[in-house]
Write a protein that holds these residues in place. Structure first.
Motif: not given
Lengths: 337, 93
Positions: A90-94, A162-180
């Motif tokens: 995911d980090e690579a994707g971000h 484009p930055y805002a849209r990238a952040m939306i995508r990142v935030c969707k995935e980031e919550s998994f990172h914190q919870r795991q």
């Protein structure tokens, strides 16, 4: 944060009267929360600042893979290993989403990579700390990704499309990172005395560097004022840090661990937790290249880039060859018909 | 070495909607772009189909032509069904 102390190149914030007509129209659009898109007119300083901020953010995602990559082969079981692999991927994707966003501002990927490899560009201070035990991996997910989320959620509303849209995508995935991360810490918290000790030790080492991620207090900074005006920074460093502290304390209490700060206490009057003094000298040293792992990180980035060169060259050669063969067979078919 | 070309990635989700632009990436050629798009943009089952298009093949309208292109519709509200009042008595229309 993932982008710390971003220089805007301005010495003071212009008043509306001083602005050129284009600049005034631009500012009005920003004030009205209309997103700015790549080919629209924008002040040169806005463009340059965004390139700096977004690329620093991207570099942090890429370098951020290194401390965690250290534990992929050492994860305690196959499930944890698969989860950690997915997170690092995911980090690579971000990093890729963010590089793409930066490229819309007219900088090439090649140039961004060059800046990272040569050390010209910065990345977040936090990734210059070592991951000594398995507990560090959980603590990174919980605290480091938790701090990143604090910053990235408001950036979903930043002025640059484009930055805002990238952040939306990142935030969707980031919550998994914190919870795991937190989930793996809950296991340690219920484990043996050694496991609990390992957890407390990891927290002791990561707590202060996590608070430093938000950057120094920015009340006086002209760059922060300009970035706020442009809506590419929506809350001050101290505001986000306070939110992070307030949110984290009950989570630490649940784990039954002690945050390494004797000054930490609820302030009834402010409605927030007070916390102790942050060692900004340490932060400055890390940013200047003298953290515990700066050199090692730069070495890893460089060897990945140079040792991987033949793969990139081979892929390019293959693409050229296939394109040539396709052209040749097209020409032959045309002659035959 | 020459930089790999940029590709725009479009994904169709399983809900039967049209392909939607999700982002871009660099790749040596179309095949590599497809493989990379799968890794970068469908890690959580986001799609059932992918398109990759070289960014240089996309022709876009210019931001300064926005009014010219789109403002004409503002004066034609009768193109929307809500422009017309239908009495309650006639039922659903």
């Amino acid at each position: 944060m993932y982008a710390q102390m971003v220089n805007t190149g301005v010495s003071r914030v212009e008043s509306r009267e001083e602005m050129s007509p284009e600049a005034r129209r631009f500012q009005e659009r920003v004030d009205a929360d209309i997103r700015i898109e790549p080919r629209e007119w924008m002040p040169e300083a806005y463009r340059k600042t965004l390139i700096r901020q977004i690329s620093q953010h991207a570099h942090s995602e890429i370098v951020g893979m290194l401390p965690e990559g250290n534990w992929i082969t050492r994860a305690p079981n196959l499930e944890r290993k698969a989860i950690l692999l997915a997170k690092v991927q995911d980090e690579a994707g971000h990093g890729l989403y963010l590089y793409s966003a930066a490229e819309t501002l007219g900088v090439s990927r090649e140039e961004l990579t060059r800046q990272l490899v040569t050390g010209e560009a910065k990345y977040s201070s936090i990734f210059n700390y070592p991951t000594l035990t398995w507990a560090d991996i959980g603590v990174i997910g919980w605290l480091v990704d938790g701090a990143a989320i604090m910053n990235q959620i408001p950036l979903q509303r930043c002025s640059y499309g484009p930055y805002a849209r990238a952040m939306i995508r990142v935030c969707k995935e980031e919550s998994f990172h914190q919870r795991q991360g937190y989930a793996s810490l809950m296991v340690l918290a219920k484990g043996s005395a050694e496991q609990k000790e390992m957890l407390q030790d990891a927290l002791n080492r990561w707590w202060w560097p996590s608070l430093m991620m938000f950057g120094p207090p920015d009340a006086e900074s002209v760059h922060s004022a300009q970035s706020a005006r442009w809506k590419i920074k929506l809350f001050s460093n101290d505001e986000l840090r306070q939110r992070f502290v307030d949110q984290t304390i009950p989570q630490a209490e649940y784990l039954g661990i002690t945050l390494p700060d004797p000054d930490l206490r609820w302030n009834e009057e402010r409605g927030h937790y007070d916390y102790g003094k942050i060692d900004w000298a340490e932060f400055q040293a890390v940013v200047a290249g003298n953290g515990p792992c700066n050199r090692q990180r730069m070495q890893s980035v460089n060897s990945a880039f140079y040792d991987g060169a033949w793969v990139r060259e081979a892929a390019a050669a293959h693409a050229t060859k296939t394109a040539e063969r396709a052209a040749q067979s097209n020409a032959e078919q045309k002659r035959a018909s | 070495m020459k930089e790999w070309p940029l590709f725009e990635i479009f994904i169709r989700s399983s809900h039967g909607l049209a392909h939607r632009h999700v982002g871009s990436l660099h790749a040596a050629d179309e095949n590599m772009a497809l493989q990379a798009a799968r890794d970068v943009y469908t890690r959580r089952g986001e799609g059932t189909s992918m398109w990759v298009v070289r960014s240089s093949h996309i022709v876009a309208s210019a931001p300064e032509d926005k009014e010219l292109n789109f403002d004409a519709a503002d004066t034609k509200p009768y193109r929307h069904p809500t422009f017309f009042d239908v009495p309650d008595e006639v039922g659903h229309m």
